[in-house]
Design a protein around this motif. Structure first.
Motif, PDB file in Angstrom:
ATOM      1  N   GLN A  38       0.823  -1.205   0.000  1.00 55.42           N
ATOM      2  CA  GLN A  38       0.000   0.000   0.000  1.00 55.42           C
ATOM      3  C   GLN A  38       0.864   1.266   0.000  1.00 55.42           C
ATOM      4  OE1 GLN A  38      -3.419  -0.041   2.697  1.00 55.42           O
ATOM      5  NE2 GLN A  38      -3.243  -2.274   2.877  1.00 55.42           N
ATOM      6  N   LEU A  39       1.854   1.267  -0.874  1.00 56.23           N
ATOM      7  CA  LEU A  39       2.744   2.425  -0.990  1.00 56.23           C
ATOM      8  C   LEU A  39       2.078   3.470  -1.882  1.00 56.23           C
ATOM      9  CD1 LEU A  39       6.230   0.700  -1.421  1.00 56.23           C
ATOM     10  CD2 LEU A  39       5.187   1.614   0.669  1.00 56.23           C
ATOM     11  N   LYS A  40       1.412   4.421  -1.250  1.00 62.83           N
ATOM     12  CA  LYS A  40       0.692   5.466  -1.965  1.00 62.83           C
ATOM     13  C   LYS A  40       1.141   6.826  -1.439  1.00 62.83           C
ATOM     14  CE  LYS A  40      -3.364   2.495  -2.542  1.00 62.83           C
ATOM     15  NZ  LYS A  40      -4.819   2.314  -2.231  1.00 62.83           N
ATOM     16  N   PRO A  41       2.215   7.363  -1.990  1.00 58.81           N
ATOM     17  CA  PRO A  41       2.717   8.646  -1.483  1.00 58.81           C
ATOM     18  C   PRO A  41       1.690   9.763  -1.661  1.00 58.81           C
ATOM     19  CG  PRO A  41       3.816   8.031  -3.541  1.00 58.81           C
ATOM     20  CD  PRO A  41       3.035   6.844  -3.096  1.00 58.81           C
ATOM     21  N   THR A  42       1.540  10.576  -0.627  1.00 54.93           N
ATOM     22  CA  THR A  42       0.636  11.727  -0.687  1.00 54.93           C
ATOM     23  C   THR A  42       1.405  13.012  -0.968  1.00 54.93           C
ATOM     24  OG1 THR A  42       0.818  11.991   1.709  1.00 54.93           O
ATOM     25  CG2 THR A  42      -1.011  10.656   0.881  1.00 54.93           C
ATOM     26  N   PHE A  43       2.723  12.922  -1.017  1.00 50.69           N
ATOM     27  CA  PHE A  43       3.584  14.073  -1.288  1.00 50.69           C
ATOM     28  C   PHE A  43       3.969  14.083  -2.767  1.00 50.69           C
ATOM     29  CE2 PHE A  43       5.720  10.527   0.851  1.00 50.69           C
ATOM     30  CZ  PHE A  43       6.514  10.040  -0.171  1.00 50.69           C
ATOM     31  N   PRO A  44       4.410  15.231  -3.302  1.00 49.19           N
ATOM     32  CA  PRO A  44       4.839  15.280  -4.696  1.00 49.19           C
ATOM     33  C   PRO A  44       6.034  14.354  -4.944  1.00 49.19           C
ATOM     34  CG  PRO A  44       4.551  17.492  -3.818  1.00 49.19           C
ATOM     35  CD  PRO A  44       4.457  16.555  -2.664  1.00 49.19           C
ATOM     36  N   VAL A  45       6.006  13.686  -6.090  1.00 50.83           N
ATOM     37  CA  VAL A  45       7.085  12.790  -6.499  1.00 50.83           C
ATOM     38  C   VAL A  45       7.688  13.316  -7.800  1.00 50.83           C
ATOM     39  CG1 VAL A  45       7.658  10.457  -7.303  1.00 50.83           C
ATOM     40  CG2 VAL A  45       6.071  10.773  -5.375  1.00 50.83           C
ATOM     41  N   ILE A  46       8.989  13.463  -7.803  1.00 48.75           N
ATOM     42  CA  ILE A  46       9.729  13.892  -8.991  1.00 48.75           C
ATOM     43  C   ILE A  46      10.583  12.722  -9.451  1.00 48.75           C
ATOM     44  CG2 ILE A  46      11.425  15.518  -9.920  1.00 48.75           C
ATOM     45  CD1 ILE A  46      10.676  17.364  -7.512  1.00 48.75           C
ATOM     46  N   ILE A  47      10.459  12.333 -10.708  1.00 47.81           N
ATOM     47  CA  ILE A  47      11.293  11.267 -11.271  1.00 47.81           C
ATOM     48  C   ILE A  47      12.251  11.889 -12.288  1.00 47.81           C
ATOM     49  CG2 ILE A  47      11.328   9.176 -12.674  1.00 47.81           C
ATOM     50  CD1 ILE A  47       8.818   8.256 -11.380  1.00 47.81           C
ATOM     51  N   VAL A  48      13.536  11.576 -12.129  1.00 53.44           N
ATOM     52  CA  VAL A  48      14.578  12.135 -12.991  1.00 53.44           C
ATOM     53  C   VAL A  48      15.289  11.005 -13.729  1.00 53.44           C
ATOM     54  CG1 VAL A  48      16.684  13.519 -13.090  1.00 53.44           C
ATOM     55  CG2 VAL A  48      14.909  14.070 -11.402  1.00 53.44           C
ATOM     56  N   GLY A  49      15.246  11.054 -15.063  1.00 55.48           N
ATOM     57  CA  GLY A  49      15.932  10.075 -15.891  1.00 55.48           C
ATOM     58  C   GLY A  49      16.936  10.748 -16.800  1.00 55.48           C
ATOM     59  N   GLY A  50      17.634   9.947 -17.586  1.00 50.47           N
ATOM     60  CA  GLY A  50      18.610  10.492 -18.525  1.00 50.47           C
ATOM     61  C   GLY A  50      19.869   9.654 -18.551  1.00 50.47           C
ATOM     62  N   THR A  51      20.643   9.800 -19.611  1.00 51.53           N
ATOM     63  CA  THR A  51      21.897   9.049 -19.734  1.00 51.53           C
ATOM     64  C   THR A  51      22.929   9.558 -18.742  1.00 51.53           C
ATOM     65  OG1 THR A  51      21.429   8.734 -22.083  1.00 51.53           O
ATOM     66  CG2 THR A  51      23.676   8.300 -21.349  1.00 51.53           C
ATOM     67  N   ASN A  52      23.097  10.868 -18.668  1.00 55.09           N
ATOM     68  CA  ASN A  52      24.026  11.495 -17.734  1.00 55.09           C
ATOM     69  C   ASN A  52      23.343  12.717 -17.116  1.00 55.09           C
ATOM     70  OD1 ASN A  52      26.463   9.838 -18.305  1.00 55.09           O
ATOM     71  ND2 ASN A  52      26.300  10.762 -20.330  1.00 55.09           N
ATOM     72  N   GLY A  53      23.830  13.120 -15.956  1.00 54.56           N
ATOM     73  CA  GLY A  53      23.310  14.318 -15.313  1.00 54.56           C
ATOM     74  C   GLY A  53      22.208  14.071 -14.305  1.00 54.56           C
ATOM     75  N   LYS A  54      21.764  12.822 -14.170  1.00 47.90           N
ATOM     76  CA  LYS A  54      20.674  12.534 -13.229  1.00 47.90           C
ATOM     77  C   LYS A  54      21.075  12.844 -11.791  1.00 47.90           C
ATOM     78  CE  LYS A  54      20.267   8.137 -14.254  1.00 47.90           C
ATOM     79  NZ  LYS A  54      21.299   7.950 -15.288  1.00 47.90           N
ATOM     80  N   VAL A 303      32.889  10.114 -12.445  1.00 50.26           N
ATOM     81  CA  VAL A 303      32.308   8.805 -12.742  1.00 50.26           C
ATOM     82  C   VAL A 303      32.040   8.610 -14.235  1.00 50.26           C
ATOM     83  CG1 VAL A 303      31.298   8.537 -10.452  1.00 50.26           C
ATOM     84  CG2 VAL A 303      29.966   9.656 -12.252  1.00 50.26           C
ATOM     85  N   ALA A 304      32.609   9.457 -15.083  1.00 52.71           N
ATOM     86  CA  ALA A 304      32.396   9.357 -16.532  1.00 52.71           C
ATOM     87  C   ALA A 304      32.634   7.924 -17.005  1.00 52.71           C
ATOM     88  CB  ALA A 304      33.320  10.317 -17.270  1.00 52.71           C
ATOM     89  N   HIS A 305      31.595   7.316 -17.615  1.00 60.24           N
ATOM     90  CA  HIS A 305      31.700   5.910 -18.001  1.00 60.24           C
ATOM     91  C   HIS A 305      31.112   5.630 -19.383  1.00 60.24           C
ATOM     92  CE1 HIS A 305      27.819   6.479 -16.021  1.00 60.24           C
ATOM     93  NE2 HIS A 305      27.354   5.522 -16.813  1.00 60.24           N
ATOM     94  N   ASN A 306      30.750   6.693 -20.106  1.00 62.27           N
ATOM     95  CA  ASN A 306      30.290   6.530 -21.482  1.00 62.27           C
ATOM     96  C   ASN A 306      30.807   7.719 -22.297  1.00 62.27           C
ATOM     97  OD1 ASN A 306      28.348   8.721 -21.102  1.00 62.27           O
ATOM     98  ND2 ASN A 306      27.065   7.253 -20.024  1.00 62.27           N
ATOM     99  N   PRO A 307      30.779   7.631 -23.624  1.00 58.92           N
ATOM    100  CA  PRO A 307      31.360   8.706 -24.434  1.00 58.92           C
ATOM    101  C   PRO A 307      30.767  10.084 -24.170  1.00 58.92           C
ATOM    102  CG  PRO A 307      31.046   6.748 -25.774  1.00 58.92           C
ATOM    103  CD  PRO A 307      30.387   6.463 -24.453  1.00 58.92           C
ATOM    104  N   HIS A 308      29.473  10.154 -23.910  1.00 58.06           N
ATOM    105  CA  HIS A 308      28.817  11.436 -23.645  1.00 58.06           C
ATOM    106  C   HIS A 308      29.411  12.086 -22.394  1.00 58.06           C
ATOM    107  CE1 HIS A 308      25.360  14.006 -22.255  1.00 58.06           C
ATOM    108  NE2 HIS A 308      25.377  14.326 -23.532  1.00 58.06           N
ATOM    109  N   ALA A 309      29.546  11.313 -21.319  1.00 59.39           N
ATOM    110  CA  ALA A 309      30.131  11.831 -20.091  1.00 59.39           C
ATOM    111  C   ALA A 309      31.618  12.103 -20.256  1.00 59.39           C
ATOM    112  CB  ALA A 309      29.891  10.843 -18.949  1.00 59.39           C
ATOM    113  N   ALA A 310      32.295  11.255 -21.031  1.00 62.18           N
ATOM    114  CA  ALA A 310      33.729  11.453 -21.253  1.00 62.18           C
ATOM    115  C   ALA A 310      33.993  12.746 -22.025  1.00 62.18           C
ATOM    116  CB  ALA A 310      34.305  10.257 -22.016  1.00 62.18           C
ATOM    117  N   SER A 311      33.110  13.092 -22.949  1.00 62.65           N
ATOM    118  CA  SER A 311      33.250  14.348 -23.686  1.00 62.65           C
ATOM    119  C   SER A 311      33.155  15.535 -22.738  1.00 62.65           C
ATOM    120  CB  SER A 311      32.155  14.440 -24.759  1.00 62.65           C
ATOM    121  OG  SER A 311      32.188  15.695 -25.405  1.00 62.65           O
ATOM    122  N   ALA A 312      32.217  15.472 -21.789  1.00 60.98           N
ATOM    123  CA  ALA A 312      32.091  16.551 -20.801  1.00 60.98           C
ATOM    124  C   ALA A 312      33.332  16.619 -19.918  1.00 60.98           C
ATOM    125  CB  ALA A 312      30.846  16.332 -19.952  1.00 60.98           C
ATOM    126  N   LEU A 313      33.864  15.466 -19.525  1.00 60.13           N
ATOM    127  CA  LEU A 313      35.076  15.445 -18.714  1.00 60.13           C
ATOM    128  C   LEU A 313      36.249  16.046 -19.486  1.00 60.13           C
ATOM    129  CD1 LEU A 313      36.797  14.670 -16.279  1.00 60.13           C
ATOM    130  CD2 LEU A 313      36.911  12.330 -17.184  1.00 60.13           C
TER     131      LEU A 313
END
Length: 421
Positions: A38-54, A303-313
């Motif tokens: 019965q996990l029914k949060p009554t507070f706002p929930v924000i979900i953050v996805g993405g390859t990098n930057g989460k 923690v850069a571990h893919n080309p997208h993150a490595a480019s930023a690094l």
């Protein structure tokens, strides 16, 4: 017979062997256990996805809400040193006893359903947030979005930070395929954000199909760098005179712009003032995201571990200033695009110290070193572990040199465990 133990270590060992697969995409089992609990949060929930930057986005969101005086629950993964890092309330990791109590609740409710390590932990985190009566919860997607365990909860706001090719075995090998999976966290009629400057058509189409209130960076919200400060623009006005985020890297302005857009969308329920936003940006902390340790030689952890993150690094290393020699302490997982990561950074690294990693999915250091040499590097050395690689780099680096440790979370975790100075 239900498992029971008093220590978190015992529970984590149990979770590691409970399910036959480390990753099992799908929501049916998780949803059944969620309903049983019965996990029914009554507070706002924000979900953050993405390859990098989460992680950076979640950290800045949580810091802003804490600055505003709200009780915020934050669920992220993976952890670096302790599992408790994954489940935080008001930026502080939950103690072992709290996590164990929530794991017990999941075990009592799951019946015949077997859950993966991540699924079990996700349900336990929400149980903890409900028990602690948080004002808002920030949940980081583990992998993809559509079939990730976090997506079993209904978000009031969903955001995709970036889209690039990673986890191809589960998400597909094109940005279009991956964009569709990440758009799976959007909901009809709810605010949905994308901070990727070039969003895949699949993401746009999925948002339109379900009727999500999609807002894009550069179109619906934006930022401008004004040298000593920066300005945010959104649907309801501007916020000038903002301080740069404490998290390093030029790309963090894009993440911070997304954060303010999310805060703006939930302002009626959890209002955050401009002053609180400024304080959150200045005080935010997150280990392993272009983290520069004090002292000489300069030591950078990322923690850069893919080309997208490595480019930023690579971009950050270029802008950090002049160093006579840059040493890399590097290790990688076998299922990553190691060649793509190395290609992004080979012009920024003078000496490679490649480490074997004590991790099931790790690529052998000899194999990684061979690949680096094939891509043109001359000074490449192999070590049995990160500690040995760092010791070698530290012994040869001068005061005006730099050591960059990157490649995966495991490399950064091992470096933090050494507590280099």
């Amino acid at each position: 017979m239900q498992f029971n133990a008093d220590t978190l270590d015992a529970w984590l060992a149990h979770l590691e062997q409970l399910h036959p697969n480390a990753i099992d995409m799908g929501l049916e089992r998780v949803a059944r256990v969620r309903d049983a609990m019965q996990l029914k949060p009554t507070f706002p929930v924000i979900i953050v996805g993405g390859t990098n930057g989460k992680g950076s986005t979640c950290a800045m969101l949580s810091a802003a809400y804490c600055a505003a005086g709200f009780k915020v629950g934050t669920y992220t993964s993976p952890h670096l040193l302790r599992y408790n890092e994954r489940v935080a309330i008001n930026l502080e990791p939950v103690a072992d006893a709290g996590i164990v109590s929530s794991l017990r609740a999941v075990e009592a409710a799951r019946g015949v359903d077997s859950l993966t390590y991540f699924e079990f932990g996700t349900l336990a985190a929400m149980h903890q947030f409900i028990a602690e009566e948080v004002d808002v919860a920030v949940l980081e997607v583990g992998l993809g979005g559509r079939l990730d365990a976090v997506n079993v909860f209904e978000p009031d706001v969903a955001a995709v930070v970036s889209i690039d090719v990673d986890h191809q075995a589960f998400l597909g090998d094109t940005r279009e395929a991956i964009g569709y999976e990440k758009a799976g966290i959007f909901r009809a009629g709810k605010p949905a954000f994308c901070a990727d400057a070039n969003p895949p058509e699949s993401l746009l189409a999925q948002a339109a199909k379900i009727g999500a209130d999609l807002q894009l960076i550069g179109r619906d919200f934006s930022f401008s760098n004004e040298t000593t400060q920066w300005r945010w623009r959104g649907k309801h006005g501007q916020k000038p005179g903002l301080p740069f985020p404490a998290l390093r890297g030029a790309y963090q302005l894009g993440n911070a712009s997304l954060v303010i857009a999310i805060l703006d969308a939930l302002h009626d329920r959890v209002p955050v003032s401009v002053g609180d936003i400024k304080r959150g940006l200045v005080e935010v902390e997150l280990a392993g995201r272009y983290q520069v340790l004090p002292g000489r030689p300069s030591i950078v952890l990322d923690v850069a571990h893919n080309p997208h993150a490595a480019s930023a690094l690579a971009h950050n290393l270029l802008n950090q200033g002049f160093f006579q020699t840059t040493h890399a302490v590097f290790g990688a997982l076998a299922d990553k695009d190691i060649a793509g990561v190395v290609a992004q950074l080979k012009d920024r690294i003078d000496v490679w110290h490649v480490a074997n990693l004590d991790w099931p999915r790790a690529a052998p250091a000899e194999q990684v070193a061979g690949l680096i040499a094939e891509l043109g590097a001359v000074r490449v050395h192999v070590y049995p572990d990160v500690a040995a690689a760092f010791t070698a780099a530290r012994s040869t680096a001068g005061e005006n040199d730099r050591i960059a440790a990157f490649g995966c979370f495991k490399v950064v975790a091992d470096m933090l465990a050494l507590r280099p100075r």
